[in-house]
Design a protein around this motif. Structure first.
Motif, PDB file in Angstrom:
ATOM      1  N   SER A   8       1.429   6.836   3.954  1.00 21.05           N
ATOM      2  CA  SER A   8       2.055   7.594   5.036  1.00 21.05           C
ATOM      3  C   SER A   8       1.960   9.095   4.793  1.00 21.05           C
ATOM      4  CB  SER A   8       3.522   7.184   5.205  1.00 21.05           C
ATOM      5  OG  SER A   8       4.269   7.482   4.038  1.00 21.05           O
ATOM      6  N   TYR A   9       1.753   9.506   3.516  1.00 18.30           N
ATOM      7  CA  TYR A   9       1.584  10.919   3.214  1.00 18.30           C
ATOM      8  C   TYR A   9       0.371  11.498   3.949  1.00 18.30           C
ATOM      9  CZ  TYR A   9       4.840  10.743  -0.811  1.00 18.30           C
ATOM     10  OH  TYR A   9       5.946  10.620  -1.613  1.00 18.30           O
ATOM     11  N   THR A  18      13.896   3.951   1.910  1.00 14.39           N
ATOM     12  CA  THR A  18      12.637   4.577   2.274  1.00 14.39           C
ATOM     13  C   THR A  18      12.372   4.319   3.743  1.00 14.39           C
ATOM     14  OG1 THR A  18      11.406   2.597   1.600  1.00 14.39           O
ATOM     15  CG2 THR A  18      11.611   4.369  -0.013  1.00 14.39           C
ATOM     16  N   LYS A  19      11.648   5.259   4.366  1.00  8.75           N
ATOM     17  CA  LYS A  19      11.304   5.083   5.775  1.00  8.75           C
ATOM     18  C   LYS A  19      10.150   4.098   5.865  1.00  8.75           C
ATOM     19  CE  LYS A  19      11.427   8.546   8.634  1.00  8.75           C
ATOM     20  NZ  LYS A  19      11.075   9.789   9.396  1.00  8.75           N
ATOM     21  N   GLY A  34      11.894  13.260   4.587  1.00  3.81           N
ATOM     22  CA  GLY A  34      11.490  12.428   5.714  1.00  3.81           C
ATOM     23  C   GLY A  34      10.816  11.135   5.304  1.00  3.81           C
ATOM     24  N   ARG A  35      10.734  10.870   4.015  1.00  5.56           N
ATOM     25  CA  ARG A  35      10.095   9.645   3.538  1.00  5.56           C
ATOM     26  C   ARG A  35      11.040   8.813   2.666  1.00  5.56           C
ATOM     27  NH1 ARG A  35       5.969  13.615   2.906  1.00  5.56           N
ATOM     28  NH2 ARG A  35       6.649  13.971   0.766  1.00  5.56           N
ATOM     29  N   ASN A  36      11.782   9.508   1.811  1.00 15.42           N
ATOM     30  CA  ASN A  36      12.744   8.847   0.933  1.00 15.42           C
ATOM     31  C   ASN A  36      14.136   9.396   1.225  1.00 15.42           C
ATOM     32  OD1 ASN A  36      10.745   7.419  -0.919  1.00 15.42           O
ATOM     33  ND2 ASN A  36      10.080   9.544  -1.100  1.00 15.42           N
ATOM     34  N   GLY A  37      15.132   8.535   1.078  1.00 12.64           N
ATOM     35  CA  GLY A  37      16.481   8.983   1.391  1.00 12.64           C
ATOM     36  C   GLY A  37      17.521   8.175   0.647  1.00 12.64           C
ATOM     37  N   LYS A  38      18.757   8.376   1.050  1.00  8.07           N
ATOM     38  CA  LYS A  38      19.873   7.665   0.431  1.00  8.07           C
ATOM     39  C   LYS A  38      20.866   7.274   1.508  1.00  8.07           C
ATOM     40  CE  LYS A  38      22.857  10.016  -2.019  1.00  8.07           C
ATOM     41  NZ  LYS A  38      23.465  10.778  -3.127  1.00  8.07           N
ATOM     42  N   SER A  76       0.828  -1.211   0.000  1.00  8.30           N
ATOM     43  CA  SER A  76       0.000   0.000   0.000  1.00  8.30           C
ATOM     44  C   SER A  76       0.857   1.253   0.000  1.00  8.30           C
ATOM     45  CB  SER A  76      -0.933   0.009   1.219  1.00  8.30           C
ATOM     46  OG  SER A  76      -1.888  -1.025   1.126  1.00  8.30           O
ATOM     47  N   GLU A  77       1.955   1.203   0.730  1.00  6.48           N
ATOM     48  CA  GLU A  77       2.833   2.370   0.774  1.00  6.48           C
ATOM     49  C   GLU A  77       3.472   2.606  -0.587  1.00  6.48           C
ATOM     50  OE1 GLU A  77       4.850   5.691   2.166  1.00  6.48           O
ATOM     51  OE2 GLU A  77       3.068   4.632   2.835  1.00  6.48           O
ATOM     52  N   ARG A  78       3.872   1.524  -1.227  1.00 12.66           N
ATOM     53  CA  ARG A  78       4.533   1.648  -2.526  1.00 12.66           C
ATOM     54  C   ARG A  78       3.585   2.197  -3.585  1.00 12.66           C
ATOM     55  NH1 ARG A  78       6.425  -2.935  -2.425  1.00 12.66           N
ATOM     56  NH2 ARG A  78       4.825  -4.079  -3.576  1.00 12.66           N
TER      57      ARG A  78
END
Length: 210
Positions: A22-23, A195-196, A176-180, A15-17
């Protein structure tokens, strides 16, 4: 006055993908387009297809359980949806009458650092995978734990702006949701998109509201 306490979120990775559920989490404020009256909608928690919400309109607050359907949450006569986690649309519909509002997500408390959480990802390009937990942030110090290549490391990392550095790894995020994550393996450095993650209840595939 009775209040709803926020509990652990359970959003399925699928569902998140697809929907980025979470948004929807957070405190949304704005006004109705027809009469310019203020309206607020808080999404405190999502567990499966249920969400704990607070809906404030006409000077009163309703609290209860909303229904999550893809990228929307319905509660009574209102439905909220967002594409980017920053601006949301709210629609009221009853007895043939409809009303809409544009809401903005309110800034999180200053101590709610967007780096805090469980980050995970893998890179098909270099074969590296990592889980990076930022347990807490206190000034320039962060309590972290990360696992790479089957080995887990834990200790105090260093925070610089939107980056946490610890040992031979670091994680950074803008939203705050996607990162590296950056991993140093031998003399090479690898970049891994992360991803968080939302906490999951792995005891059952069925999410139930506590």
């Amino acid at each position: 006055m009775t209040t709803i306490q926020s509990t652990t979120n359970q959003i399925s990775p699928a569902s998140e993908r697809v929907y980025h559920q979470s948004y929807l989490l957070g405190d949304w404020k704005g006004s109705w387009t027809k009469n310019n009256q203020t309206v607020e909608f808080k999404v405190l928690n999502i567990r499966g297809n249920r969400a704990q919400v607070e809906y404030t309109h006409n000077g009163r607050t309703e609290r209860g359980i909303g229904v999550v359907n893809g990228s929307t949450i319905s509660y009574g006569n209102v439905m909220i949806a967002t594409r980017d986690g920053g601006v949301a649309g709210l629609q009221f519909s009853a007895g043939g009458a409809t009303q809409t509002a544009l809401l903005n997500k309110q800034a999180a408390p200053a101590d709610d650092n967007k780096l805090i959480g469980n980050w995970s990802g893998a890179s098909p390009d270099n074969g590296q995978a990592v889980t990076f937990q930022v347990l807490s942030v206190d000034g320039n110090d962060a309590q972290v734990r990360y696992t790479a290549n089957g080995v887990t490391y834990q200790g105090t990392g260093t925070v610089y702006k939107n980056v946490v550095m610890f040992g031979k790894a670091q994680v950074s995020t803008d939203d705050g949701r996607n990162g590296k994550a950056m991993l140093q393996v031998g003399r090479q450095t690898f970049a891994v998109p992360v991803t968080k993650l939302q906490p999951q209840d792995d005891s059952s595939s069925v999410n139930k509201l506590a």
